[in-house]
Design an enzyme around this catalytic site. Structure first.
Site, short mmCIF file in Angstrom:
data_model
loop_
_atom_site.label_atom_id
_atom_site.label_comp_id
_atom_site.label_asym_id
_atom_site.label_seq_id
_atom_site.Cartn_x
_atom_site.Cartn_y
_atom_site.Cartn_z
CE LYS A 220 41.81 34.73 27.33
NZ LYS A 220 41.98 33.26 27.38
CB CYS A 306 38.58 33.31 51.09
SG CYS A 306 37.62 32.93 49.61
#
Length: 312
Positions: A220, A306
């Site tokens: 990351k 969702c």
């Protein structure tokens, strides 16, 4: 005068002579004690050439080629290869539109205290890139507010490769405290700074492979360093927020257990032009709405879209 018998014999002889002349030399009847006359030179050569002339071969049967008439779309153009459909999550485009709307104010901590705001913009390019990498190393398992405070204290002491290497470990620990795992980060910062000075002239590497080889630098951080320090989109930077939200929204084909699995799953279908945006967008969304514990689903525009919200 000749007798009738003599006249008959003369007539027979005349007919035989005429027949022999018409048949040519050597054409007389065989088995009568006469050998055929030998052929002349020219005739012998012609006869020999005829006898040795090659026999004409039969032509091979030609194969019949059958042409099938193509459709109108195939005429005059090459057939395109079949495209394998790429999996993509249902309703992801509308979900993204809704997240952008919820993030339109840009008022999350990452928008003001993230990596892009921690380095000295007036410093030389090489120093700026080093400060970007250092802020990323400090940010692991740490809130943006804490990371920003540590970077301010380091910059006040002069934040360069040389200044860090001249700072003793105890002082460096006090400057970066209370970032998460600060003792380990003191060690990693010193080791990485030494490598940068010896191998890269005080600059940071310009590839993900070289960045992740540095102590304390993960994937990351490497992808964010490439984007912020070098202006290159090398991949999707996935932290705990992106990992959590991607799984809640169903943006992975199957549930992922690590940030790296999530990154690989997202990069398989998410258009590349969105890779740079997605980290900051989802991090801020995770800081304000899609919280790790007790997410604010009632205030989320994606509540009806969702999968995770449907199970609450």
């Amino acid at each position: 005068m000749c007798s009738p018998q003599e006249s008959g014999m003369k007539a027979l002889s005349a007919r035989m002579l005429t027949r022999n002349r018409s048949l040519g030399p050597g054409a007389g009847p065989r088995g009568c004690g006469e050998e055929p006359a030998p052929p002349r030179r020219g005739e012998a050569a012609a006869e020999a050439s005829k006898s040795h002339s090659p026999v004409k071969r039969r032509r091979k049967a030609q194969r019949l080629c059958v042409a099938y008439e193509g459709s109108d779309s195939e005429k005059g153009e090459k057939a395109e290869p079949l495209k394998v459909p790429v999996w993509e999550p249902q309703d992801w485009q509308q979900q993204l539109v809704n997240i952008r709307a919820m993030r339109s104010k840009k008022d999350a901590p990452v928008d003001h205290l993230g990596t892009e705001h921690c380095y000295d913009s007036s410093a030389p390019p090489k120093v700026r890139r080093y400060q970007v990498l250092l802020s990323l190393m400090l940010s692991s398992q740490t809130k943006d507010q804490v990371t920003a405070g540590a970077m301010q204290r380091l910059r006040a002491q002069g934040l360069t490769v040389d200044s860090i290497l001249q700072t003793d470990d105890a002082t460096l620990g006090k400057l970066i405290y209370p970032v998460g795992f600060w003792r380990s980060k003191v060690k990693y910062i010193k080791q990485t700074s030494t490598i940068l000075q010896q191998r890269y002239g005080g600059d940071i590497p310009a590839s993900v492979a070289e960045l992740v080889a540095l102590p304390g630098v993960g994937p990351k951080m490497a992808h964010l360093a490439m984007a912020v320090a070098w202006g290159t989109v090398s991949g999707i930077a996935v932290d705990t927020h992106v990992h959590r939200i991607a799984n809640r929204l169903g943006w992975t084909k199957k549930a992922t257990k690590s940030a790296e699995e999530t990154r690989a799953a997202l990069e398989e279908w998410l258009p590349r032009e969105l890779w740079h945006e997605i980290n900051g967008l989802l991090v801020g969304f995770g800081q304000q709405t899609c919280l790790p514990v007790r997410p604010r689903c009632q205030a989320c525009l994606n509540q009806a879209l969702c999968p995770a919200a449907q199970g609450l």
